[in-house]
Design a protein around this motif. Structure first.
Motif, short mmCIF file in Angstrom:
data_model
loop_
_atom_site.label_atom_id
_atom_site.label_comp_id
_atom_site.label_asym_id
_atom_site.label_seq_id
_atom_site.Cartn_x
_atom_site.Cartn_y
_atom_site.Cartn_z
N GLN A 28 0.90 -1.23 0.00
CA GLN A 28 0.02 0.09 0.01
C GLN A 28 0.91 1.15 0.20
OE1 GLN A 28 -2.47 -0.51 3.24
NE2 GLN A 28 -4.29 -1.65 2.22
N ALA A 29 2.03 1.27 0.78
CA ALA A 29 2.88 2.43 0.75
C ALA A 29 3.40 2.58 -0.78
CB ALA A 29 4.14 2.10 2.02
N GLU A 30 3.83 1.51 -1.23
CA GLU A 30 4.55 1.64 -2.57
C GLU A 30 3.58 2.22 -3.65
OE1 GLU A 30 7.93 -1.86 -2.05
OE2 GLU A 30 5.95 -2.27 -3.09
N LEU A 31 2.27 1.82 -3.34
CA LEU A 31 1.30 2.20 -4.43
C LEU A 31 0.88 3.66 -4.28
CD1 LEU A 31 -0.63 2.11 -6.69
CD2 LEU A 31 -2.30 1.19 -5.01
N GLY A 32 0.73 4.06 -2.90
CA GLY A 32 0.67 5.55 -2.48
C GLY A 32 1.52 6.28 -2.90
N ALA A 33 3.01 6.10 -2.75
CA ALA A 33 4.30 6.78 -3.40
C ALA A 33 4.31 6.99 -4.89
CB ALA A 33 5.55 6.14 -2.81
N ALA A 34 3.74 6.00 -5.52
CA ALA A 34 3.62 5.94 -6.93
C ALA A 34 2.71 6.78 -7.48
CB ALA A 34 3.73 4.46 -7.59
N MET A 41 -4.39 6.41 2.91
CA MET A 41 -5.49 6.84 1.96
C MET A 41 -5.68 5.58 1.12
SD MET A 41 -7.73 8.63 0.78
CE MET A 41 -8.52 9.10 -0.87
N VAL A 42 -4.59 5.11 0.65
CA VAL A 42 -4.73 3.70 -0.14
C VAL A 42 -5.38 2.79 0.68
CG1 VAL A 42 -3.42 1.87 -1.21
CG2 VAL A 42 -2.84 4.32 -1.43
N SER A 43 -4.91 2.62 2.10
CA SER A 43 -5.74 1.45 2.87
C SER A 43 -7.19 1.70 3.06
CB SER A 43 -5.15 1.65 4.30
OG SER A 43 -5.58 0.69 5.14
N SER A 44 -7.68 3.03 3.18
CA SER A 44 -8.98 3.34 3.18
C SER A 44 -9.76 3.02 2.11
CB SER A 44 -9.17 5.03 3.84
OG SER A 44 -8.34 5.00 5.10
N VAL A 45 -9.17 3.46 1.16
CA VAL A 45 -9.81 3.05 -0.14
C VAL A 45 -10.17 1.83 -0.52
CG1 VAL A 45 -9.54 3.27 -2.74
CG2 VAL A 45 -9.03 5.49 -1.37
N GLU A 46 -9.14 0.85 -0.30
CA GLU A 46 -9.18 -0.46 -0.34
C GLU A 46 -10.35 -1.11 0.62
OE1 GLU A 46 -4.82 -1.56 -1.86
OE2 GLU A 46 -5.48 -2.52 -0.15
N ARG A 47 -10.50 -0.36 1.68
CA ARG A 47 -11.48 -0.99 2.70
C ARG A 47 -12.76 -0.41 2.39
NH1 ARG A 47 -9.50 0.70 8.37
NH2 ARG A 47 -8.41 2.29 7.28
N GLY A 48 -12.96 0.43 1.50
CA GLY A 48 -14.32 1.12 1.28
C GLY A 48 -14.58 2.18 2.09
N ARG A 49 -13.67 2.60 2.89
CA ARG A 49 -13.83 3.77 3.90
C ARG A 49 -13.67 5.13 3.25
NH1 ARG A 49 -13.10 1.58 9.01
NH2 ARG A 49 -13.87 -0.48 9.12
N ARG A 50 -13.00 5.29 2.29
CA ARG A 50 -12.89 6.60 1.70
C ARG A 50 -13.19 6.69 0.24
NH1 ARG A 50 -8.90 9.73 4.35
NH2 ARG A 50 -9.43 11.40 2.50
N ILE A 51 -13.75 7.64 -0.36
CA ILE A 51 -14.08 7.83 -1.98
C ILE A 51 -12.74 8.17 -2.77
CG2 ILE A 51 -15.58 8.68 -3.43
CD1 ILE A 51 -17.56 9.36 -1.04
N PRO A 52 -12.29 7.29 -3.32
CA PRO A 52 -11.16 7.87 -4.35
C PRO A 52 -11.45 8.77 -5.44
CG PRO A 52 -11.86 5.65 -4.85
CD PRO A 52 -12.97 5.96 -3.88
N LYS A 53 -10.88 9.89 -5.56
CA LYS A 53 -10.66 10.84 -6.67
C LYS A 53 -10.86 10.28 -7.93
CE LYS A 53 -9.96 14.77 -3.45
NZ LYS A 53 -9.23 16.16 -3.28
N PRO A 54 -11.08 10.81 -8.83
CA PRO A 54 -10.84 10.51 -10.22
C PRO A 54 -9.22 10.31 -10.59
CG PRO A 54 -12.53 12.08 -10.28
CD PRO A 54 -12.25 12.11 -8.97
N ASP A 55 -8.45 11.07 -10.09
CA ASP A 55 -7.22 11.38 -10.33
C ASP A 55 -6.47 9.85 -9.58
OD1 ASP A 55 -4.69 12.79 -10.67
OD2 ASP A 55 -4.44 12.46 -8.46
N PHE A 56 -7.10 9.45 -8.48
CA PHE A 56 -6.44 8.37 -7.88
C PHE A 56 -6.74 7.24 -8.71
CE2 PHE A 56 -6.60 4.78 -5.15
CZ PHE A 56 -5.91 4.87 -4.00
N LEU A 57 -7.98 7.05 -9.23
CA LEU A 57 -8.23 5.89 -10.13
C LEU A 57 -7.35 5.93 -11.32
CD1 LEU A 57 -12.09 5.83 -9.79
CD2 LEU A 57 -10.31 4.20 -8.56
N GLU A 58 -7.37 7.05 -11.77
CA GLU A 58 -6.56 7.09 -13.25
C GLU A 58 -5.16 6.58 -12.97
OE1 GLU A 58 -7.31 10.97 -14.60
OE2 GLU A 58 -9.51 10.56 -15.39
N LYS A 59 -4.54 7.21 -11.95
CA LYS A 59 -2.98 7.16 -11.88
C LYS A 59 -2.72 5.61 -11.12
CE LYS A 59 -1.52 11.66 -10.43
NZ LYS A 59 -1.04 12.47 -9.60
N ALA A 60 -3.64 5.01 -10.40
CA ALA A 60 -3.68 3.53 -10.04
C ALA A 60 -3.96 2.73 -11.07
CB ALA A 60 -4.67 3.16 -8.93
#
Length: 270
Positions: A28-34, A41-60
């Motif tokens: 998760q740390a490596e993905l976040g840094a990338a 934030m990555v952890s919260s998104v993966e658990r469905g706790r936070r809503i990812p922004k479009p930028d998050f999804l596109e970069k991921a």
């Protein structure tokens, strides 16, 4: 989250991101840094706790080599970002061929600028968090698509005079809001009328209301109170609202007179 539909969407998106991350052999740390986000934030998104922004999804999507499968979820995620009651109302507005609204306390949501809407939400007590305010403002602005879709619905508003005078957000925000009302009132399928404070006969003393006539001919009403909003579908109740709204429009200034009234109010603010 405040509804099961949105929670299900975010859980699904979170699982997909986790699966692609693990397949790529990243933490998760490596993905976040990338992608420019923190591990939390990555952890919260993966658990469905936070809503990812479009930028998050596109970069991921790009970093994980998902081939568009993650970025394709952007539309569903954006809908989940908005509260359920807003999604439901926006869906009805999208199906309406006629829409009418009387606003007594503030400028109607469909007519608000982002700054005006933000000021309103920031006044709320108990207070919203910054994230909640951002989410609600974005949801309100998304509803304004009703003005641009085709075929064009017929849209009418009646605003109380006091809504043009109360400096919600400050004088600059009010000036921008009045300018926006003039812009919207210039649209051929929109009519804005003002109810003067000195009008003796007033059929709208029961409070704000909204009416929608859908493509299938069904008519619905919508009202908001202190803690709850309510969709009104009983034909007898809708008929009463239609009668009241018709009387309110007849008692208000005409659209031409109202435009001149708004221009004068704007002049008073400059």
């Amino acid at each position: 989250m405040e509804d099961e539909e949105a929670e299900a969407v975010l859980r699904t998106v979170g699982r997909q991101i986790r699966m692609w991350r693990e397949a790529a052999g990243m933490t998760q740390a490596e993905l976040g840094a990338a992608i420019g986000y923190g591990e939390e934030m990555v952890s919260s998104v993966e658990r469905g706790r936070r809503i990812p922004k479009p930028d998050f999804l596109e970069k991921a999507d790009e970093v994980l080599g998902a081939g568009g499968k993650l970025s394709a979820m952007r539309e569903d995620v954006e809908r989940a970002r908005y509260p359920k009651k807003v999604r439901d109302l926006a869906k009805l507005e999208d199906e309406a061929v006629e829409l009418g609204a009387y606003a007594a306390l503030h400028v109607h949501g469909l007519l608000q600028t982002p700054e005006y809407a933000q000021a309103l939400y920031e006044m709320r007590r108990p207070a919203y968090t910054e994230e909640e305010v951002d989410r609600l403002v974005a949801a309100r602005m998304a509803r304004k698509a009703v003005f641009e879709r085709t075929p064009r619905p017929e849209i009418t508003f009646v605003q109380e005079e006091l809504t043009l005078r109360r400096p919600i957000g400050g004088r600059m925000v009010l000036r921008q809001q009045l300018e926006h009302l003039l812009e919207i009132s210039a649209l051929r399928h929109v009519a804005i009328q003002i109810m003067p404070t000195d009008c003796e006969d007033h059929a709208g003393m029961g409070g704000s209301l909204q009416l929608l006539k859908l493509r299938d001919g069904k008519a619905l009403g919508h009202s908001e109170a202190q803690l709850h909003s309510r969709l009104i579908s009983d034909p007898r109740d809708v008929q009463i609202l239609e009668m009241r709204y018709g009387m309110i429009r007849s008692q208000a200034l005409t659209p031409r007179e109202s435009r001149a009234f708004i221009e004068k109010a704007l002049g008073d603010e400059t």
